[in-house]
Design an enzyme around this catalytic site. Structure first.
Site, PDB file in Angstrom:
ATOM      1  CG  ASP A 205      -2.089   0.992   1.062  1.00 22.24           C
ATOM      2  OD1 ASP A 205      -3.183   0.430   0.782  1.00 22.24           O
ATOM      3  OD2 ASP A 205      -2.063   2.229   1.489  1.00 22.24           O
ATOM      4  CE1 TYR A 333      -5.745   6.449  -1.244  1.00 17.42           C
ATOM      5  CE2 TYR A 333      -5.603   6.862   0.912  1.00 17.42           C
ATOM      6  CZ  TYR A 333      -5.602   5.838  -0.161  1.00 17.42           C
ATOM      7  OH  TYR A 333      -5.713   4.502   0.191  1.00 17.42           O
ATOM      8  CG  HIS A 384      -3.958  -4.015  -0.326  1.00 17.85           C
ATOM      9  ND1 HIS A 384      -3.333  -3.599  -1.364  1.00 17.85           N
ATOM     10  CD2 HIS A 384      -4.299  -3.176   0.654  1.00 17.85           C
ATOM     11  CE1 HIS A 384      -2.909  -2.151  -0.899  1.00 17.85           C
ATOM     12  NE2 HIS A 384      -3.523  -2.054   0.252  1.00 17.85           N
TER      13      HIS A 384
END
Length: 409
Positions: A205, A333, A384
Site C-alpha cells: 500500500d 491521498y 492486499h
C-alpha cells in the site's frame, strides 16, 4: 452540551493513549515507552453510538454490488456492540514493545521488537490506508524468532513497525505538505535514531511508496527492499512485448473487478476533510468505509471471514476510531509528493511478492523495467493485506529475499 462532551472526550482519549494534548513543544530525540490504553468513557461513548446506528435501505438482493452488504454490516455492528472485547485486543497489541519519539515536530509511534539473535537484520515494515500496525501482529514473532516457528535463526530480524504520521497512535500533521515522501524521510530518521546503520524495508500500500523511497534516498543504509504492492507503469515502448497472454488477462480481469472500487481514492484525494466529518462521527460509517476495502482487496471467495475474523476487522477500525484519525489518515491521498528532502543515493536490490487479489497485478516485465528486481514470487492465494491474510506466505518470501542480500556476519 454535546459539543463540550466531544471536545472533552478528544482530549481525554489523547491522554489515555499516552499523548499529551497538542502543544508547540520542541522536538526531542528521546524514545519513550508506550502502552495502548483507551479510557472507559470512550468505549461507553462508542457503544452508545453503535446502539443508535441509523441504517440505510438497500436494493433487494444486491449483496455487495452497491457497496457493503447491509445484512453483513448489521451482523458486524451487533457483534461489535455486544461481543467484541477491546481490552482483549488491547492486551494482544501491548504484548509487543511500543515506543514514541518526536521527529520533525511530530510524535511517531512504533512497535520495536528486537530479536534475541545478535546477527538479526533490522527490518522496517510499513503499510497504509485503511490498515494499521495491527496488521502485523501475526508476523512479528516469526520474523524476530523464526526458530520458534519452524524457521532458522539466521533468518531473524529486529522488527520496526511505525504508525505513519496521521495514522493510529502517531500524531496528526497540522500543516500541509505531509506527503508520503515526507513521511518516508521520517522513517529513515527513525531507523537512524534507533542506531541501525544497515537495515531492510518491507512495504505494501502506501508503505510500498515508503519502502521504495528508502531504497532510493537512503540506499547507503538499506540493504534491500521487499514489496507486495507493485508499480504498474508500462514501458514507454512496446508495453506488451514479452508479456504472456495469461499475465495480460490476469491484469485486465483484476482491473475490471475493481472498476467500481476507486471512488474512495477520488474523495480522499480531493476532499479528505469533508469525508472526515462522517467517518470521525459514525463508527458504523467508519467500519463500512474500511470494511469495503477489505472486501474488495482480499482473496475471500465471497465470504470475507474466510480471510479475516470479525475481531481482526474491528480492531483495525477501532484504532482509527479511538485515535480520531479518519480525516488525518485520509489526507495522505491529498498531499502531493513535492517534498524534496532526502538524498538520492542509489538503487538497492528489490524483492517482489505478487498476491493474486492485490490491487495491482502487473506483468513481471513491467516491474523489472522500473526496479532493480532480483527476486519474484507469484503467490497462490492472498490479497492486499498479506500480513493479516496470508502471514506465512509473506514471512517465507521476506526471509527468502533477504537471504540474498543480508550482509555477511
Amino acid at each position: 452540551m454535546a459539543a463540550w462532551v466531544c471536545a472533552w472526550l478528544g482530549a481525554t482519549v489523547d491522554r489515555a493513549l499516552g499523548q499529551e494534548p497538542r502543544t508547540n513543544a520542541t522536538a526531542s530525540a528521546e524514545i519513550k515507552p508506550f502502552k495502548i490504553f483507551v479510557d472507559e468513557i470512550a468505549l461507553q461513548d462508542l457503544k452508545q453510538r453503535l446502539e443508535k446506528t441509523r441504517w440505510p435501505d438497500e436494493i433487494e438482493g444486491s449483496g455487495w454490488e452497491y457497496g457493503v452488504d447491509l445484512g453483513y454490516m448489521k451482523q458486524l455492528v451487533e457483534y461489535w456492540r455486544t461481543k467484541y472485547d477491546w481490552r482483549k485486543q488491547e492486551a494482544l497489541l501491548n504484548q509487543f514493545p511500543q515506543f514514541t519519539t518526536e521527529i520533525d515536530g511530530l510524535t511517531l509511534h512504533f512497535i520495536h521488537k528486537r530479536s534475541p539473535h545478535a546477527n538479526a537484520l533490522p527490518l522496517v515494515i510499513t503499510h497504509g490506508w485503511p490498515g494499521t500496525v495491527q496488521e502485523f501482529y501475526k508476523i512479528i514473532g516469526p520474523l524476530t524468532e523464526p526458530e520458534k516457528y519452524g524457521g532458522r535463526a539466521e533468518d531473524a530480524f529486529h522488527v520496526v513497525c511505525p504508525s505513519l504520521p496521521g495514522f493510529g497512535f502517531s500524531s496528526k500533521p497540522r500543516q500541509p505538505g505531509w506527503s508520503v515522501n515526507r513521511m518516508s524521510d521520517v522513517i529513515a530518521k527513525l531507523m537512524a535514531r534507533l542506531g541501525y546503520e544497515r537495515y531492510g524495508a518491507q512495504g505494501g500500500d502506501w508503505g510500498a511508496n515508503v519502502t521504495r523511497w528508502l531504497g532510493t534516498y537512503d540506499s547507503e543504509h538499506v540493504v534491500g527492499i521487499h514489496l507486495t504492492f507493485l508499480p504498474t507503469s508500462p514501458p514507454k515502448t512496446n508495453p506488451y512485448d514479452g508479456v504472456s497472454q495469461a499475465e495480460r488477462e490476469r491484469m485486465e480481469k483484476r482491473q475490471q473487478e475493481l472498476f467500481n472500487h476507486r471512488g474512495y481514492a477520488a474523495i480522499q484525494g480531493s476532499r479528505p476533510q469533508t469525508i472526515g466529518y462522517a467517518l470521525n462521527d459514525s463508527p458504523a460509517g467508519l467500519a463500512a468505509w474500511v470494511v469495503d476495502k477489505f472486501w474488495a482487496w482480499s482473496d475471500h471467495g465471497g465470504n470475507l471471514e474466510m480471510s479475516f475474523t470479525k475481531d481482526e476487522l474491528l480492531t483495525n477500525v477501532m484504532i482509527y476510531w479511538v485515535t480520531q484519525t479518519p480525516a488525518s489518515s485520509a489526507r495522505i491521498y491529498f498531499e502531493r509528493d513535492g517534498y524534496t528532502g532526502g538524498r538520492r543515493s542509489g538503487r538497492v536490490p528489490v524483492g517482489c511478492a505478487l498476491f493474486p487479489k492485490e490491487i495491482n497485478v502487473p506483468p513481471r516485465k513491467w516491474v523489472e523495467a522500473s526496479l532493480n528486481m532480483v527476486h519474484w514470487t507469484e503467490m497462490p492465494r492472498g490479497g492486499h493485506f498479506a500480513a493479516l491474510e496470508q502471514p506465512q506466505l509473506l514471512i517465507d518470501d521476506v526471509q527468502a529475499f533477504f537471504r540474498k542480500v543480508r550482509p555477511k556476519p
